[in-house]
Design an enzyme around this catalytic site. Structure first.
Site, short mmCIF file in Angstrom:
data_model
loop_
_atom_site.label_atom_id
_atom_site.label_comp_id
_atom_site.label_asym_id
_atom_site.label_seq_id
_atom_site.Cartn_x
_atom_site.Cartn_y
_atom_site.Cartn_z
N HIS A 1 -21.39 12.46 27.11
CA HIS A 1 -22.35 12.37 28.22
C HIS A 1 -21.66 12.48 29.56
CE1 HIS A 1 -21.16 8.09 27.63
NE2 HIS A 1 -21.24 8.01 28.95
N HIS B 1 -18.81 9.13 35.85
CA HIS B 1 -17.79 9.40 34.84
C HIS B 1 -18.29 10.42 33.83
CE1 HIS B 1 -20.03 6.03 32.81
NE2 HIS B 1 -19.78 6.72 31.73
N GLU C 1 -14.24 8.46 30.31
CA GLU C 1 -14.51 7.51 29.24
C GLU C 1 -14.21 8.22 27.92
OE1 GLU C 1 -18.67 6.44 28.95
OE2 GLU C 1 -18.25 4.69 27.71
CO CO Z 1 -20.52 6.27 29.75
#
Ligand code: CO
Length: 134
Positions: free
Chosen positions: A7, A79, A130
């Site tokens: 994502h 992020h 991430e």
């Molecule tokens: Co995230």
């Protein structure tokens, strides 16, 4: 080592307006808003055919995205999340190459119930990365 883009997370000040933008203007499928007090955010998942966008609104007094929104009044990409097959092996490889892992360095259970780690943006082209166990 990194796999699929899981994502892209966008920090927003007004989750309802941001959800409407993605749903009505961009024509995307969006989830209900989900408060995640343990992460200090309320999230809406935007489901795209090949990945997700996560709209994050601060929740609570010490939200981890509050400072970001002070610096980015219009919101912005907070992020990006890549999947890895083995998060501990990925961490050890990155640390051996000098990358900084945020926090304790131990994976935490993230928004999807899977172990995640965050990597310092200064080591990755100004982007908070991430890693999520696939
Ligand atoms: Co995230």
């Amino acid at each position: 080592m990194i796999g699929r883009l899981n994502h892209v997370a966008i920090a927003v000040k007004d989750l309802a307006a941001s959800t409407a933008l993605y749903r009505d203007t961009l024509g995307a499928r969006v989830s209900q808003s989900l408060p995640q007090p343990e992460h200090g955010v309320t999230v809406v998942f935007v489901e795209l055919p090949n990945t997700k966008i996560e709209l994050l609104e601060p929740l609570g007094a010490d939200s981890p995205i509050a400072k970001f929104l002070e610096r980015n009044a219009d919101g912005g990409i907070h992020h990006i999340c890549y999947e890895v097959d083995d998060i501990l092996a990925a961490r050890d490889r990155l640390k051996a190459q000098g990358a900084r892992v945020l926090g304790s360095g131990e994976p935490r259970v993230g928004a999807h119930g899977k172990p995640v780690l965050f990597l310092h943006p200064k080591d990755f082209l100004g982007t908070l990365v991430e890693l999520e166990q696939a």
